[in-house]
Write an enzyme that holds these catalytic residues in place. Structure first.
Site, PDB file in Angstrom:
ATOM      1  N   GLU A   1      -3.263   7.651  -4.569  1.00 15.47           N
ATOM      2  CA  GLU A   1      -3.639   7.119  -5.888  1.00 15.47           C
ATOM      3  C   GLU A   1      -4.928   7.771  -6.382  1.00 15.47           C
ATOM      4  OE1 GLU A   1      -3.792   2.829  -6.000  1.00 15.47           O
ATOM      5  OE2 GLU A   1      -1.890   2.682  -4.936  1.00 15.47           O
TER       6      GLU A   1
ATOM      7  N   HIS B   1      -0.812   0.309 -10.059  1.00 17.29           N
ATOM      8  CA  HIS B   1      -1.491  -0.641  -9.160  1.00 17.29           C
ATOM      9  C   HIS B   1      -1.934  -1.897  -9.930  1.00 17.29           C
ATOM     10  CE1 HIS B   1      -3.844  -0.841  -5.102  1.00 17.29           C
ATOM     11  NE2 HIS B   1      -3.577  -2.059  -5.553  1.00 17.29           N
TER      12      HIS B   1
ATOM     13  N   ARG C   1       0.867  -1.178   0.000  1.00 19.10           N
ATOM     14  CA  ARG C   1       0.000   0.000   0.000  1.00 19.10           C
ATOM     15  C   ARG C   1       0.898   1.220   0.000  1.00 19.10           C
ATOM     16  NH1 ARG C   1      -3.486  -2.456  -1.859  1.00 19.10           N
ATOM     17  NH2 ARG C   1      -5.566  -2.887  -1.020  1.00 19.10           N
TER      18      ARG C   1
HETATM   19  C1  DGY Z   1      -5.784  -5.872  -3.136  1.00 21.81           C
HETATM   20  O1  DGY Z   1      -6.251  -6.978  -3.325  1.00 21.81           O
HETATM   21  O2  DGY Z   1      -5.761  -5.361  -2.020  1.00 21.81           O
HETATM   22  C2  DGY Z   1      -5.279  -5.144  -4.326  1.00 21.81           C
HETATM   23  O3  DGY Z   1      -4.472  -4.086  -3.990  1.00 21.81           O
HETATM   24  C3  DGY Z   1      -6.434  -4.676  -5.183  1.00 21.81           C
HETATM   25  O4  DGY Z   1      -7.410  -4.144  -4.397  1.00 21.81           O
END
Ligand code: DGY
Length: 322
Positions: free
Chosen positions: A270, A288, A241
């Site tokens: 983001e 992402h 993240r």
């Molecule tokens: C997750 O699965 O957390 C990915 O980042 C997509 O949401």
């Protein structure tokens, strides 16, 4: 005909997933696929029996304010749930589920892709070829660094961290060190050296790869002081993240030559990316993409549907997180 449960799905999903939902539920779809506003999320929680959100939805306490008790489950499409206020969901009587396992391999693959891309200068090289500025092969030009045999530090040793460790050890002969908040069972550590302190791990690694959950407990875990503990020839890879890394501190470390590069798939704000990253050749920036394969996204959707159906049927869902 008996009344069907009403499900709000906040984004377009792969066709097989939308078909599975439509078969069983009355579905409110988001046909133009826009990220939901707070008002739309509030209405969903108030008027639906279940909501199937994604990482682009911020389910804050405010979103649960109009809760009528109708919504029984938030079946998140994705493994990370740091965008959901779990306490507020619990107060509103909503079970929260996620989709672990099914995206592990693709996310681990992407972390390796970023390690290679940063060390081998693949991003800058690709841009040079496309822009017509490549003047040809040279014995001393475009020299990157080898990934094979280097030392990898893994921060967060859950499913994805472990899958990255396996790839790094078996595919690239890397020495792997790991740190996390919970020490895993000994069999998960096969061939991996556990380090009890993140600060002790950092100076030892060539590549630091982040795999912790997001949220308050890990926000800016990699801050200016932690970046300063890395060697100047180290690189940071983040597929976890965005806010696990202090992006401004990362830019400052790169600008000062105190860090050799970064491979990022996730960002603090983001889809906004820190402007200090955009012009740099020592960073590789992806949008992402961790779980972005047809295989993962279909499996994530079907898993979310399975969880949602379980709660609405009065059964225990497979992936309850709160
Ligand atoms: C997750 O699965 O957390 C990915 O980042 C997509 O949401």
């Amino acid at each position: 005909m008996s009344t069907r449960w009403r499900v709000v799905v906040t984004r377009r999903l792969p066709a097989a997933v939308e078909a599975a939902l439509a078969e069983r539920f009355e579905v409110q779809r988001n046909d133009d696929d826009h990220p939901f506003t707070v008002a739309e999320l509030r209405a969903a929680i108030a008027d639906a029996d279940a909501v199937l959100p994604t990482v682009t939805d911020r389910l804050t306490a405010e979103v649960f304010a109009d809760s009528t008790g109708r919504c029984k489950v938030i079946a998140n499409f994705g493994v990370g749930v740091n965008h959901i206020d779990l306490d507020a969901a619990a107060r509103a009587g909503c079970v929260v589920t996620n989709t672990p396992d099914v995206l592990t391999d693709d996310t681990a693959d992407l972390a390796i892709l970023l390690m290679l891309a940063v060390l081998r200068g693949a991003g800058a090289g690709e841009r040079r070829v496309r822009s017509g500025h490549w003047s040809g092969w040279g014995p001393t030009t475009d020299l990157g660094r080898r990934l094979t045999g280097k030392t990898l530090g893994i921060v967060g040793f859950g499913r994805i961290g472990q899958a990255v460790a396996t790839r790094a050890r078996l595919g690239f002969g890397m020495r792997v060190l790991a740190w996390g908040r919970r020490r895993p069972a000994p069999d998960a550590l096969s061939g991996v050296t556990w380090v009890d302190s993140l600060d002790v791990l950092l100076p030892q690694v060539d590549v630091l790869s982040l795999h912790t959950p997001g949220g308050a407990a890990t926000r800016h875990l990699i801050d200016a002081s932690r970046l300063a503990r890395l060697r100047p020839d180290a690189v940071v890879v983040n597929t976890a993240r965005g806010d696990v890394v202090d992006e401004a501190a990362l830019v400052a470390a790169l600008e000062a030559g105190r860090l050799a590069g970064a491979g990022l798939d996730v960002y603090e704000r983001e889809p906004v990316v820190h402007p200090g990253l955009l012009g740099r050749d020592d960073v590789v920036l992806l949008p992402h993409l961790g779980s972005a394969t047809v295989e993962s996204r279909v499996a994530m959707g079907l898993r979310a549907v399975e969880n949602l159906a379980a709660v609405l049927d009065g059964r225990t869902p497979r992936d309850r997180v709160a």
